[in-house]
Structure formats: structure tokens, C-alpha cells
Design a protein around this motif. Structure first.
Motif, PDB file in Angstrom:
ATOM      1  N   ALA A 146      -0.107 -12.125  -2.389  1.00 26.99           N
ATOM      2  CA  ALA A 146      -0.511 -13.415  -2.962  1.00 26.99           C
ATOM      3  C   ALA A 146      -1.975 -13.417  -3.392  1.00 26.99           C
ATOM      4  N   SER A 147      -2.794 -12.578  -2.785  1.00 27.91           N
ATOM      5  CA  SER A 147      -4.190 -12.411  -3.211  1.00 27.91           C
ATOM      6  C   SER A 147      -4.566 -10.949  -3.029  1.00 27.91           C
ATOM      7  N   ASP A 148      -5.670 -10.564  -3.653  1.00 25.15           N
ATOM      8  CA  ASP A 148      -6.074  -9.159  -3.633  1.00 25.15           C
ATOM      9  C   ASP A 148      -6.936  -8.844  -2.416  1.00 25.15           C
ATOM     10  N   PRO A 149      -6.596  -7.775  -1.684  1.00 23.22           N
ATOM     11  CA  PRO A 149      -7.447  -7.347  -0.576  1.00 23.22           C
ATOM     12  C   PRO A 149      -8.703  -6.652  -1.110  1.00 23.22           C
ATOM     13  N   LEU A 150      -9.653  -6.394  -0.226  1.00 27.84           N
ATOM     14  CA  LEU A 150     -10.834  -5.612  -0.597  1.00 27.84           C
ATOM     15  C   LEU A 150     -10.414  -4.200  -1.002  1.00 27.84           C
ATOM     16  N   ARG A 151      -9.389  -3.715  -0.304  1.00 26.83           N
ATOM     17  CA  ARG A 151      -8.916  -2.350  -0.523  1.00 26.83           C
ATOM     18  C   ARG A 151      -7.466  -2.269  -0.048  1.00 26.83           C
ATOM     19  N   ARG A 152      -6.702  -1.400  -0.694  1.00 26.24           N
ATOM     20  CA  ARG A 152      -5.313  -1.158  -0.286  1.00 26.24           C
ATOM     21  C   ARG A 152      -5.059   0.334  -0.428  1.00 26.24           C
ATOM     22  N   GLU A 153      -4.515   0.934   0.616  1.00 23.27           N
ATOM     23  CA  GLU A 153      -4.240   2.365   0.585  1.00 23.27           C
ATOM     24  C   GLU A 153      -2.827   2.604   1.120  1.00 23.27           C
ATOM     25  N   THR A 154      -2.128   3.527   0.483  1.00 28.51           N
ATOM     26  CA  THR A 154      -0.743   3.828   0.846  1.00 28.51           C
ATOM     27  C   THR A 154      -0.649   5.285   1.267  1.00 28.51           C
ATOM     28  N   PHE A 155       0.116   5.543   2.346  1.00 33.71           N
ATOM     29  CA  PHE A 155       0.278   6.880   2.903  1.00 33.71           C
ATOM     30  C   PHE A 155       1.763   7.188   3.071  1.00 33.71           C
ATOM     31  N   ALA A 156       2.085   8.474   3.029  1.00 39.44           N
ATOM     32  CA  ALA A 156       3.439   8.934   3.350  1.00 39.44           C
ATOM     33  C   ALA A 156       3.306   9.994   4.437  1.00 39.44           C
ATOM     34  N   ALA A 157       4.323  10.088   5.294  1.00 39.99           N
ATOM     35  CA  ALA A 157       4.308  11.062   6.383  1.00 39.99           C
ATOM     36  C   ALA A 157       5.687  11.669   6.539  1.00 39.99           C
ATOM     37  N   ARG A 158       5.742  12.736   7.292  1.00 41.57           N
ATOM     38  CA  ARG A 158       7.033  13.344   7.624  1.00 41.57           C
ATOM     39  C   ARG A 158       7.923  12.307   8.284  1.00 41.57           C
ATOM     40  N   GLY A 159       9.178  12.545   8.210  1.00 37.37           N
ATOM     41  CA  GLY A 159      10.119  11.612   8.810  1.00 37.37           C
ATOM     42  C   GLY A 159      10.368  10.398   7.938  1.00 37.37           C
ATOM     43  N   ASP A 160      10.068  10.521   6.628  1.00 42.76           N
ATOM     44  CA  ASP A 160      10.316   9.431   5.677  1.00 42.76           C
ATOM     45  C   ASP A 160       9.594   8.149   6.069  1.00 42.76           C
ATOM     46  N   ARG A 161       8.352   8.293   6.550  1.00 40.11           N
ATOM     47  CA  ARG A 161       7.548   7.129   6.937  1.00 40.11           C
ATOM     48  C   ARG A 161       6.569   6.767   5.834  1.00 40.11           C
ATOM     49  N   VAL A 162       6.332   5.467   5.693  1.00 39.55           N
ATOM     50  CA  VAL A 162       5.357   4.943   4.734  1.00 39.55           C
ATOM     51  C   VAL A 162       4.436   3.993   5.486  1.00 39.55           C
ATOM     52  N   LEU A 163       3.139   4.129   5.217  1.00 39.24           N
ATOM     53  CA  LEU A 163       2.111   3.296   5.844  1.00 39.24           C
ATOM     54  C   LEU A 163       1.267   2.677   4.744  1.00 39.24           C
ATOM     55  N   VAL A 164       1.026   1.383   4.841  1.00 37.88           N
ATOM     56  CA  VAL A 164       0.134   0.685   3.910  1.00 37.88           C
ATOM     57  C   VAL A 164      -0.923  -0.021   4.742  1.00 37.88           C
ATOM     58  N   ILE A 165      -2.179   0.210   4.385  1.00 39.95           N
ATOM     59  CA  ILE A 165      -3.292  -0.470   5.043  1.00 39.95           C
ATOM     60  C   ILE A 165      -4.015  -1.301   3.996  1.00 39.95           C
ATOM     61  N   THR A 166      -4.246  -2.562   4.314  1.00 39.15           N
ATOM     62  CA  THR A 166      -5.042  -3.433   3.449  1.00 39.15           C
ATOM     63  C   THR A 166      -6.244  -3.914   4.238  1.00 39.15           C
ATOM     64  N   TRP A 167      -7.384  -4.015   3.556  1.00 40.56           N
ATOM     65  CA  TRP A 167      -8.624  -4.487   4.171  1.00 40.56           C
ATOM     66  C   TRP A 167      -8.984  -5.836   3.572  1.00 40.56           C
ATOM     67  N   TRP A 168      -9.419  -6.763   4.430  1.00 39.09           N
ATOM     68  CA  TRP A 168      -9.703  -8.134   4.026  1.00 39.09           C
ATOM     69  C   TRP A 168     -11.044  -8.595   4.577  1.00 39.09           C
ATOM     70  N   ASP A 169     -11.737  -9.404   3.795  1.00 39.35           N
ATOM     71  CA  ASP A 169     -12.931 -10.084   4.286  1.00 39.35           C
ATOM     72  C   ASP A 169     -12.425 -11.339   4.986  1.00 39.35           C
ATOM     73  N   ALA A 170     -12.212 -11.241   6.292  1.00 43.06           N
ATOM     74  CA  ALA A 170     -11.565 -12.309   7.047  1.00 43.06           C
ATOM     75  C   ALA A 170     -11.852 -12.124   8.533  1.00 43.06           C
TER      76      ALA A 170
END
Length: 85
Positions: A29-53
Motif C-alpha cells: 500500500a506504500s513504499d518501504p525505504l528498501r525491499r530485498e528478495t532472497f531465495a534459498a534451498r528448499g524452495d524458500r523465499v524471503l522478503v525483507i522490507t525496511w520502514w521509517d517507523a
């Protein structure tokens, strides 16, 4: 203050690429300061978002994917930045 939201899901075996595409296509709904997406073994997905909050602020988070795409419920965590070294 900076808050990091972590979203992690495990895809059904062999569908990690599909889960990764799904996660990348999700808009917040709004833009974070930063957004990063990762993939790992075992078909895992990780998304980290950073917020001024602060830790308890109401922040937009990625939704749950379709249950047929994942092997278990999505894991979510919130972290408060304590600075960098």
C-alpha cells in the motif's frame, strides 16, 4: 527509527520459482525505504522490507500466497534496527 519486516514462505517442492515470481509481483500500500528478495534451498523465499517507523506501527505486509503454492503458513517477524557497525 527503522523497522525491518521479514516475510518467509516455503513453496511446494519444485515451485520455488513460481513462489519467487509471486512475491516479486506483490505491491504494498506504500513504499518501504528498501525491499530485498532472497531465495534459498528448499524452495524458500524471503522478503525483507525496511520502514521509517516504530516497531508497533501499522505497516503494509505481503499477503499470504495461495495455500496450494506453499507447504506451511507464512512466517513473519518484525525487527527494530539497533544501528550498524
Amino acid at each position: 527509527m527503522t523497522v525491518a519486516l521479514m516475510w518467509e514462505a516455503r513453496a511446494v517442492e519444485g515451485r520455488g520459482g513460481e513462489l519467487l515470481e509471486w512475491a516479486r509481483a506483490q505491491w504494498l500500500a506504500s513504499d518501504p525505504l528498501r525491499r530485498e528478495t532472497f531465495a534459498a534451498r528448499g524452495d524458500r523465499v524471503l522478503v525483507i522490507t525496511w520502514w521509517d517507523a516504530v516497531l508497533d506501527d501499522d505497516l503494509p505486509e505481503l499477503p499470504d500466497p495461495d495455500a496450494a503454492l506453499v507447504t506451511r503458513p507464512v512466517h513473519r517477524w518484525r525487527f527494530e534496527s539497533l544501528g550498524t557497525a
